[in-house]
Design an enzyme around this catalytic site. Structure first.
Site, PDB file in Angstrom:
ATOM      1  N   HIS A 177       0.880  -1.167   0.000  1.00  0.00           N
ATOM      2  CA  HIS A 177       0.000   0.000   0.000  1.00  0.00           C
ATOM      3  C   HIS A 177       0.921   1.221   0.000  1.00  0.00           C
ATOM      4  O   HIS A 177       2.008   1.171   0.591  1.00  0.00           O
ATOM      5  CB  HIS A 177      -0.831   0.096   1.272  1.00  0.00           C
ATOM      6  CG  HIS A 177      -1.693  -1.090   1.565  1.00  0.00           C
ATOM      7  ND1 HIS A 177      -1.252  -2.186   2.246  1.00  0.00           N
ATOM      8  CD2 HIS A 177      -2.992  -1.320   1.286  1.00  0.00           C
ATOM      9  CE1 HIS A 177      -2.243  -3.052   2.373  1.00  0.00           C
ATOM     10  NE2 HIS A 177      -3.308  -2.558   1.790  1.00  0.00           N
ATOM     11  N   ASP A 225       2.387   1.832   3.348  1.00  0.00           N
ATOM     12  CA  ASP A 225       3.316   0.851   3.934  1.00  0.00           C
ATOM     13  C   ASP A 225       4.743   1.352   3.758  1.00  0.00           C
ATOM     14  O   ASP A 225       5.639   0.991   4.510  1.00  0.00           O
ATOM     15  CB  ASP A 225       3.226  -0.511   3.233  1.00  0.00           C
ATOM     16  CG  ASP A 225       1.873  -1.159   3.388  1.00  0.00           C
ATOM     17  OD1 ASP A 225       1.150  -0.815   4.330  1.00  0.00           O
ATOM     18  OD2 ASP A 225       1.544  -2.024   2.545  1.00  0.00           O
ATOM     19  N   MET A 282       2.688  -5.845  -7.585  1.00  0.00           N
ATOM     20  CA  MET A 282       1.359  -5.296  -7.290  1.00  0.00           C
ATOM     21  C   MET A 282       1.465  -4.148  -6.298  1.00  0.00           C
ATOM     22  O   MET A 282       2.304  -4.170  -5.405  1.00  0.00           O
ATOM     23  CB  MET A 282       0.476  -6.420  -6.702  1.00  0.00           C
ATOM     24  CG  MET A 282      -0.917  -6.020  -6.298  1.00  0.00           C
ATOM     25  SD  MET A 282      -1.048  -5.357  -4.623  1.00  0.00           S
ATOM     26  CE  MET A 282      -1.680  -6.779  -3.737  1.00  0.00           C
ATOM     27  N   GLU A 289     -10.810  -6.741  -5.150  1.00  0.00           N
ATOM     28  CA  GLU A 289     -10.741  -7.782  -4.102  1.00  0.00           C
ATOM     29  C   GLU A 289     -11.996  -7.765  -3.245  1.00  0.00           C
ATOM     30  O   GLU A 289     -12.211  -6.839  -2.468  1.00  0.00           O
ATOM     31  CB  GLU A 289      -9.495  -7.535  -3.236  1.00  0.00           C
ATOM     32  CG  GLU A 289      -9.358  -8.529  -2.101  1.00  0.00           C
ATOM     33  CD  GLU A 289      -8.083  -8.314  -1.295  1.00  0.00           C
ATOM     34  OE1 GLU A 289      -7.178  -7.588  -1.743  1.00  0.00           O
ATOM     35  OE2 GLU A 289      -8.006  -8.879  -0.192  1.00  0.00           O
ATOM     36  N   LYS A 295     -14.655  -8.875  -0.239  1.00  0.00           N
ATOM     37  CA  LYS A 295     -14.645  -9.373   1.150  1.00  0.00           C
ATOM     38  C   LYS A 295     -16.034  -9.127   1.727  1.00  0.00           C
ATOM     39  O   LYS A 295     -16.608  -8.069   1.481  1.00  0.00           O
ATOM     40  CB  LYS A 295     -13.580  -8.621   1.967  1.00  0.00           C
ATOM     41  CG  LYS A 295     -13.366  -9.187   3.365  1.00  0.00           C
ATOM     42  CD  LYS A 295     -12.243  -8.466   4.101  1.00  0.00           C
ATOM     43  CE  LYS A 295     -11.988  -9.104   5.451  1.00  0.00           C
ATOM     44  NZ  LYS A 295     -10.952  -8.405   6.219  1.00  0.00           N
ATOM     45  N   GLU A 341      -9.464 -13.770  -2.343  1.00  0.00           N
ATOM     46  CA  GLU A 341      -8.636 -14.141  -1.183  1.00  0.00           C
ATOM     47  C   GLU A 341      -9.260 -15.323  -0.458  1.00  0.00           C
ATOM     48  O   GLU A 341     -10.446 -15.317  -0.140  1.00  0.00           O
ATOM     49  CB  GLU A 341      -8.504 -12.950  -0.231  1.00  0.00           C
ATOM     50  CG  GLU A 341      -7.812 -13.358   1.078  1.00  0.00           C
ATOM     51  CD  GLU A 341      -7.421 -12.188   1.954  1.00  0.00           C
ATOM     52  OE1 GLU A 341      -6.926 -11.177   1.426  1.00  0.00           O
ATOM     53  OE2 GLU A 341      -7.609 -12.296   3.180  1.00  0.00           O
ATOM     54  N   HIS A 344     -11.345 -14.571   2.622  1.00  0.00           N
ATOM     55  CA  HIS A 344     -12.575 -13.792   2.464  1.00  0.00           C
ATOM     56  C   HIS A 344     -13.759 -14.680   2.104  1.00  0.00           C
ATOM     57  O   HIS A 344     -14.849 -14.519   2.654  1.00  0.00           O
ATOM     58  CB  HIS A 344     -12.375 -12.684   1.432  1.00  0.00           C
ATOM     59  CG  HIS A 344     -11.353 -11.675   1.873  1.00  0.00           C
ATOM     60  ND1 HIS A 344     -10.975 -10.607   1.107  1.00  0.00           N
ATOM     61  CD2 HIS A 344     -10.621 -11.574   3.024  1.00  0.00           C
ATOM     62  CE1 HIS A 344     -10.066  -9.889   1.756  1.00  0.00           C
ATOM     63  NE2 HIS A 344      -9.825 -10.469   2.917  1.00  0.00           N
ATOM     64  N   ASP A 352      -4.829 -13.715  -3.389  1.00  0.00           N
ATOM     65  CA  ASP A 352      -4.336 -13.568  -2.015  1.00  0.00           C
ATOM     66  C   ASP A 352      -4.499 -14.904  -1.296  1.00  0.00           C
ATOM     67  O   ASP A 352      -5.626 -15.386  -1.110  1.00  0.00           O
ATOM     68  CB  ASP A 352      -5.128 -12.486  -1.266  1.00  0.00           C
ATOM     69  CG  ASP A 352      -4.690 -11.079  -1.636  1.00  0.00           C
ATOM     70  OD1 ASP A 352      -3.860 -10.927  -2.559  1.00  0.00           O
ATOM     71  OD2 ASP A 352      -5.166 -10.129  -0.989  1.00  0.00           O
ATOM     72  N   ASP A 400     -11.758 -12.398  10.830  1.00  0.00           N
ATOM     73  CA  ASP A 400     -10.703 -12.436   9.813  1.00  0.00           C
ATOM     74  C   ASP A 400      -9.366 -12.823  10.458  1.00  0.00           C
ATOM     75  O   ASP A 400      -8.768 -12.027  11.177  1.00  0.00           O
ATOM     76  CB  ASP A 400     -10.628 -11.033   9.203  1.00  0.00           C
ATOM     77  CG  ASP A 400      -9.685 -10.960   8.037  1.00  0.00           C
ATOM     78  OD1 ASP A 400      -9.275 -12.010   7.525  1.00  0.00           O
ATOM     79  OD2 ASP A 400      -9.359  -9.828   7.627  1.00  0.00           O
ATOM     80  N   ASP A 444      -6.416 -14.297   8.897  1.00  0.00           N
ATOM     81  CA  ASP A 444      -5.167 -14.049   8.148  1.00  0.00           C
ATOM     82  C   ASP A 444      -4.035 -15.001   8.558  1.00  0.00           C
ATOM     83  O   ASP A 444      -2.893 -14.585   8.766  1.00  0.00           O
ATOM     84  CB  ASP A 444      -4.694 -12.598   8.324  1.00  0.00           C
ATOM     85  CG  ASP A 444      -5.401 -11.662   7.358  1.00  0.00           C
ATOM     86  OD1 ASP A 444      -5.884 -12.122   6.308  1.00  0.00           O
ATOM     87  OD2 ASP A 444      -5.436 -10.450   7.643  1.00  0.00           O
ATOM     88  N   ASP A 481      -1.205 -12.989   1.648  1.00  0.00           N
ATOM     89  CA  ASP A 481      -1.778 -11.871   2.399  1.00  0.00           C
ATOM     90  C   ASP A 481      -2.168 -12.417   3.767  1.00  0.00           C
ATOM     91  O   ASP A 481      -3.328 -12.747   4.019  1.00  0.00           O
ATOM     92  CB  ASP A 481      -2.995 -11.294   1.662  1.00  0.00           C
ATOM     93  CG  ASP A 481      -3.511 -10.049   2.359  1.00  0.00           C
ATOM     94  OD1 ASP A 481      -2.832  -9.565   3.287  1.00  0.00           O
ATOM     95  OD2 ASP A 481      -4.586  -9.557   1.988  1.00  0.00           O
TER      96      ASP A 481
END
Ligand code: GCO
Ligand code: MN
Ligand code: MN
Length: 389
Positions: free
Chosen positions: A55, A58, A89, A182, A184, A218, A221, A246, A256, A258, A288
């Site tokens: 991002h 980031d 990406m 994406e 979710k 993802e 998700h 992802d 969530d 992850d 991800d």
């Protein structure tokens, strides 16, 4: 391959936000000081990764001055050169700052929507400068808790206006960039618009430049909603729209999580990897996910290593599945064709085919009596996955 040690050819990527996760959750504060982006590049390169994704924020803090931005980006580009990693990406953080508390592209406030576009155009410029070919849109805040607060059709129109505007911007700048949306279902919003891969595919068909836009499904998700992720990916592949993916781990119906890729549900992940490999998916295998809150930095790198290792193990299992004589003989039996009927069912409709199909002598009871040895097949898959074949 035998030792399941990745190389750059495997195209494994991590978000800067993944190894950069400090372990904060809604109930507790940070538990570790994560590596910097540049430290991460060096470690990931050592581990055999292909690249990192990011991002805007980031890498470049939200309130950085233009001079700070240029310095940070220059140092990062040097580290990319030093490590040989790439940035396939990029994406925009349209969720962290309070300005986005009620959405970015779907905010009711036109000034917030304009701010989101402004931030995204700058983030696209940054992504392209770093070499990205795919630009992801995850609408984390594009939703509601209070249904009365937004008209859902207007919200979709606002989201469409934004994506149309940005594909126009990319074309105008002559950037070679594709978009990947994406989906979710929820988190952080109570309900997020366009919650599934299928919803996104339907939405893409309504855009000005649908050819520039695909999906970034993802694992977590779809699994939060207890859907079959492999089927979602298959639909995206079938539509020629799997621009990115992802990968992570998740228990169905939970918050969530992850988790590390493959941490939950080995079987679904096996069929997922098999699908990607059998169908010749050429994009990044992007993780991800983040290490557990209990992990220290050493364990964070065990997490990263584990994501890649698990993928390679499942890829090897897919190879074994495709080479297993007993499994293949069963599949051949199950998929036995019919030289007369297959051509009638394939391709386009014709009146002649309709007449032929109407005239076929098909005995429903006889067809129903055909054995389907799926118990045997599924046990063979289990034995293969657990390593006793
Ligand atoms: C999530 C999402 C994000 C996005 C990322 C890239 O559940 O938080 O998966 O990690 O993938 O923001 O757009
Ligand atoms: Mn996610
Ligand atoms: Mn994601």
């Amino acid at each position: 391959m035998a030792d399941f040690v990745p190389t750059k050819n495997d195209k494994f990527t991590f978000g800067l936000w993944t190894f950069g996760n400090a372990g904060r959750d809604p109930f507790g504060s940070e538990v570790r000081v994560p590596p910097t982006p540049i430290e991460g590049l060096h470690k990931l390169s050592e581990l055999g990764a292909y690249g990192v994704n990011l991002h805007d924020n980031d890498l470049v803090p939200f309130d950085a001055t233009p001079a700070e931005r240029d310095r940070i980006v220059a140092e990062f580009k040097q580290a990319l050169k030093d490590t040989g990693l790439v940035v396939p990406m990029a994406t925009t953080n349209l969720f962290a700052h309070p300005v986005f508390k009620d959405g970015a592209f779907t905010s009711n406030d036109p000034k917030v929507r304009a701010f989101a576009l402004q931030k995204t155009m700058r983030a696209i410029d940054l992504g392209v400068e770093l070499g990205a070919g795919v630009y992801v849109f995850w609408g984390g805040r594009e939703g509601v808790e209070v249904e009365a607060s937004k008209d859902p059709v207007t919200a979709l129109q606002h989201f469409r206006d934004a994506i149309n505007f940005l594909t126009g911007y990319v074309a105008d700048q002559k950037y070679k960039l594709k978009f990947a949306l994406e989906p979710k279902p929820n988190e952080p919003r109570g309900d997020i618009y366009l919650p599934t891969t299928g919803s996104m595919l339907g939405f893409i068909a309504t855009l000005d430049k649908p050819e520039m836009v695909g999906v970034n499904p993802e694992y977590a998700h779809d699994t939060i909603s207890a859907l079959n992720f492999t089927h979602a990916v298959a639909q995206a592949l079938d539509a020629g729209k799997l621009f990115h993916i992802d990968l992570n781990g998740q228990k169905p119906g939970r918050f969530d999580q992850d988790l590390r890729f493959g941490q939950e549900d080995y079987k679904t992940n096996f069929f997922l990897v098999k699908l990607l490999e059998d169908r010749g998916y050429t994009g990044s295998r992007h993780f991800d996910a983040h290490a557990l809150r209990t992990s220290d930095i050493d364990d964070v790198w065990q997490f990263a290593r584990g994501c890649m290792r698990t993928y390679l193990i499942l890829k090897e299992k897919a190879r074994q599945f495709n080479a297993d004589p007993e499994i293949q003989a069963l599949l051949k039996e199950i998929n036995a064709g019919d030289a007369v009927i297959d051509p009638l069912l394939a391709g386009k409709y014709s009146p002649a085919k309709a007449a032929s199909i109407k005239g076929l002598k098909l005995d429903a009871n006889q067809l129903a009596a055909k054995p389907l040895p799926y118990e045997r097949l599924d046990q063979l898959v289990f034995d293969l996955l657990l390593g006793v074949r």
